[in-house]
Design a protein around this motif. Structure first.
Motif, PDB file in Angstrom:
ATOM      1  N   MET A   1      -3.635   2.935 106.988  1.00 50.35           N
ATOM      2  CA  MET A   1      -3.852   3.754 108.165  1.00 50.35           C
ATOM      3  C   MET A   1      -3.198   5.107 107.887  1.00 50.35           C
ATOM      4  O   MET A   1      -2.061   5.180 107.469  1.00 50.35           O
ATOM      5  N   SER A   2      -3.934   6.155 108.158  1.00 56.74           N
ATOM      6  CA  SER A   2      -3.383   7.490 107.928  1.00 56.74           C
ATOM      7  C   SER A   2      -2.424   7.861 109.054  1.00 56.74           C
ATOM      8  O   SER A   2      -2.390   7.222 110.110  1.00 56.74           O
ATOM      9  N   LEU A   3      -1.673   8.925 108.819  1.00 52.07           N
ATOM     10  CA  LEU A   3      -0.714   9.379 109.829  1.00 52.07           C
ATOM     11  C   LEU A   3      -1.426   9.800 111.109  1.00 52.07           C
ATOM     12  O   LEU A   3      -0.964   9.497 112.205  1.00 52.07           O
ATOM     13  N   SER A   4      -2.584  10.457 110.992  1.00 51.12           N
ATOM     14  CA  SER A   4      -3.274  10.877 112.213  1.00 51.12           C
ATOM     15  C   SER A   4      -3.807   9.674 112.981  1.00 51.12           C
ATOM     16  O   SER A   4      -3.805   9.666 114.208  1.00 51.12           O
ATOM     17  N   ASP A   5      -4.271   8.624 112.268  1.00 46.30           N
ATOM     18  CA  ASP A   5      -4.708   7.411 112.961  1.00 46.30           C
ATOM     19  C   ASP A   5      -3.538   6.724 113.654  1.00 46.30           C
ATOM     20  O   ASP A   5      -3.669   6.219 114.765  1.00 46.30           O
ATOM     21  N   TRP A   6      -2.388   6.715 112.979  1.00 46.88           N
ATOM     22  CA  TRP A   6      -1.197   6.138 113.589  1.00 46.88           C
ATOM     23  C   TRP A   6      -0.836   6.908 114.856  1.00 46.88           C
ATOM     24  O   TRP A   6      -0.546   6.314 115.888  1.00 46.88           O
ATOM     25  N   PHE A   7      -0.876   8.232 114.783  1.00 45.97           N
ATOM     26  CA  PHE A   7      -0.531   9.055 115.942  1.00 45.97           C
ATOM     27  C   PHE A   7      -1.502   8.812 117.091  1.00 45.97           C
ATOM     28  O   PHE A   7      -1.087   8.679 118.245  1.00 45.97           O
ATOM     29  N   VAL A   8      -2.804   8.743 116.786  1.00 50.30           N
ATOM     30  CA  VAL A   8      -3.801   8.511 117.834  1.00 50.30           C
ATOM     31  C   VAL A   8      -3.556   7.173 118.507  1.00 50.30           C
ATOM     32  O   VAL A   8      -3.555   7.070 119.736  1.00 50.30           O
ATOM     33  N   SER A   9      -3.320   6.112 117.728  1.00 51.77           N
ATOM     34  CA  SER A   9      -3.088   4.800 118.335  1.00 51.77           C
ATOM     35  C   SER A   9      -1.792   4.788 119.137  1.00 51.77           C
ATOM     36  O   SER A   9      -1.719   4.190 120.208  1.00 51.77           O
ATOM     37  N   TRP A  10      -0.748   5.456 118.621  1.00 46.80           N
ATOM     38  CA  TRP A  10       0.530   5.550 119.341  1.00 46.80           C
ATOM     39  C   TRP A  10       0.357   6.298 120.660  1.00 46.80           C
ATOM     40  O   TRP A  10       0.818   5.848 121.710  1.00 46.80           O
ATOM     41  N   LEU A  11      -0.328   7.429 120.619  1.00 45.94           N
ATOM     42  CA  LEU A  11      -0.526   8.241 121.817  1.00 45.94           C
ATOM     43  C   LEU A  11      -1.319   7.487 122.871  1.00 45.94           C
ATOM     44  O   LEU A  11      -0.942   7.450 124.042  1.00 45.94           O
ATOM     45  N   ARG A  12      -2.412   6.848 122.469  1.00 50.49           N
ATOM     46  CA  ARG A  12      -3.264   6.133 123.424  1.00 50.49           C
ATOM     47  C   ARG A  12      -2.516   4.971 124.070  1.00 50.49           C
ATOM     48  O   ARG A  12      -2.676   4.712 125.258  1.00 50.49           O
ATOM     49  N   THR A  13      -1.683   4.290 123.316  1.00 46.02           N
ATOM     50  CA  THR A  13      -0.895   3.197 123.886  1.00 46.02           C
ATOM     51  C   THR A  13       0.137   3.721 124.869  1.00 46.02           C
ATOM     52  O   THR A  13       0.317   3.163 125.952  1.00 46.02           O
ATOM     53  N   ASN A  14       0.823   4.795 124.508  1.00 46.86           N
ATOM     54  CA  ASN A  14       1.865   5.325 125.380  1.00 46.86           C
ATOM     55  C   ASN A  14       1.321   5.994 126.626  1.00 46.86           C
ATOM     56  O   ASN A  14       1.930   5.887 127.697  1.00 46.86           O
ATOM     57  N   VAL A  15       0.199   6.643 126.531  1.00 49.90           N
ATOM     58  CA  VAL A  15      -0.406   7.215 127.737  1.00 49.90           C
ATOM     59  C   VAL A  15      -0.762   6.091 128.693  1.00 49.90           C
ATOM     60  O   VAL A  15      -0.503   6.183 129.904  1.00 49.90           O
ATOM     61  N   ALA A  16      -1.332   4.999 128.180  1.00 46.67           N
ATOM     62  CA  ALA A  16      -1.668   3.854 129.036  1.00 46.67           C
ATOM     63  C   ALA A  16      -0.430   3.278 129.704  1.00 46.67           C
ATOM     64  O   ALA A  16      -0.477   2.835 130.848  1.00 46.67           O
ATOM     65  N   ALA A  17       0.694   3.305 129.002  1.00 47.84           N
ATOM     66  CA  ALA A  17       1.930   2.760 129.568  1.00 47.84           C
ATOM     67  C   ALA A  17       2.519   3.672 130.633  1.00 47.84           C
ATOM     68  O   ALA A  17       3.119   3.189 131.596  1.00 47.84           O
ATOM     69  N   TRP A  18       2.377   4.976 130.499  1.00 46.35           N
ATOM     70  CA  TRP A  18       3.020   5.903 131.421  1.00 46.35           C
ATOM     71  C   TRP A  18       2.166   6.304 132.616  1.00 46.35           C
ATOM     72  O   TRP A  18       2.705   6.787 133.613  1.00 46.35           O
ATOM     73  N   VAL A  19       0.853   6.108 132.569  1.00 44.35           N
ATOM     74  CA  VAL A  19       0.015   6.459 133.718  1.00 44.35           C
ATOM     75  C   VAL A  19       0.422   5.678 134.969  1.00 44.35           C
ATOM     76  O   VAL A  19       0.551   6.266 136.050  1.00 44.35           O
ATOM     77  N   PRO A  20       0.673   4.363 134.892  1.00 41.68           N
ATOM     78  CA  PRO A  20       1.133   3.666 136.097  1.00 41.68           C
ATOM     79  C   PRO A  20       2.480   4.187 136.608  1.00 41.68           C
ATOM     80  O   PRO A  20       2.727   4.213 137.811  1.00 41.68           O
ATOM     81  N   THR A  21       3.353   4.609 135.703  1.00 42.63           N
ATOM     82  CA  THR A  21       4.632   5.176 136.132  1.00 42.63           C
ATOM     83  C   THR A  21       4.400   6.466 136.900  1.00 42.63           C
ATOM     84  O   THR A  21       5.015   6.691 137.952  1.00 42.63           O
ATOM     85  N   LEU A  22       3.521   7.294 136.397  1.00 45.65           N
ATOM     86  CA  LEU A  22       3.182   8.529 137.102  1.00 45.65           C
ATOM     87  C   LEU A  22       2.557   8.220 138.459  1.00 45.65           C
ATOM     88  O   LEU A  22       2.909   8.848 139.464  1.00 45.65           O
ATOM     89  N   ALA A  23       1.665   7.229 138.492  1.00 46.91           N
ATOM     90  CA  ALA A  23       1.043   6.845 139.757  1.00 46.91           C
ATOM     91  C   ALA A  23       2.085   6.334 140.748  1.00 46.91           C
ATOM     92  O   ALA A  23       2.048   6.675 141.937  1.00 46.91           O
ATOM     93  N   ALA A  24       3.030   5.538 140.271  1.00 49.59           N
ATOM     94  CA  ALA A  24       4.088   5.032 141.152  1.00 49.59           C
ATOM     95  C   ALA A  24       4.960   6.169 141.660  1.00 49.59           C
ATOM     96  O   ALA A  24       5.365   6.184 142.831  1.00 49.59           O
ATOM     97  N   TRP A  25       5.257   7.128 140.799  1.00 49.73           N
ATOM     98  CA  TRP A  25       6.067   8.281 141.216  1.00 49.73           C
ATOM     99  C   TRP A  25       5.342   9.072 142.289  1.00 49.73           C
ATOM    100  O   TRP A  25       5.928   9.449 143.304  1.00 49.73           O
TER     101      TRP A  25
END
Length: 88
Positions: free
Chosen positions: A1-25
């Motif tokens: 897996m290239s660094l950009s693929d790693w970054f894309v997968s990391w970003l997509r996972t973390n955005v999914a994790a933080w959207v509910p936090t933003l919604a709760a806030w």
């Protein structure tokens, strides 16, 4: 897996994790939120639901992936053979 693929997968996972936090806030400005142990389960449910919904939308409209922080899915290269074979 290239660094950009790693970054894309990391970003997509973390955005999914933080959207509910933003919604709760945002909801905290007028909606009483659970603060007991079930809040963790509720948060996990929100993350799973959000991620699943976006992935379903993304199957029909690929640009919906932007809701996960990046509009395209990461690509993964096929692993190269190590030359080791299983006994049959």
């Amino acid at each position: 897996m290239s660094l950009s693929d790693w970054f894309v997968s990391w970003l997509r996972t973390n955005v999914a994790a933080w959207v509910p936090t933003l919604a709760a806030w945002l909801a905290s400005f007028g909606i009483d939120l659970p603060v007991e142990a079930s809040a963790l389960a509720f948060g996990s449910l929100l993350v799973s639901a959000f991620y699943t919904l976006v992935r379903l939308l993304e199957a029909k409209w690929p640009t919906a992936g932007v809701l996960l922080g990046w509009k395209s899915q990461p690509t993964y290269a096929v692993a190269r053979s190590t030359g080791i074979r299983r006994a049959q």
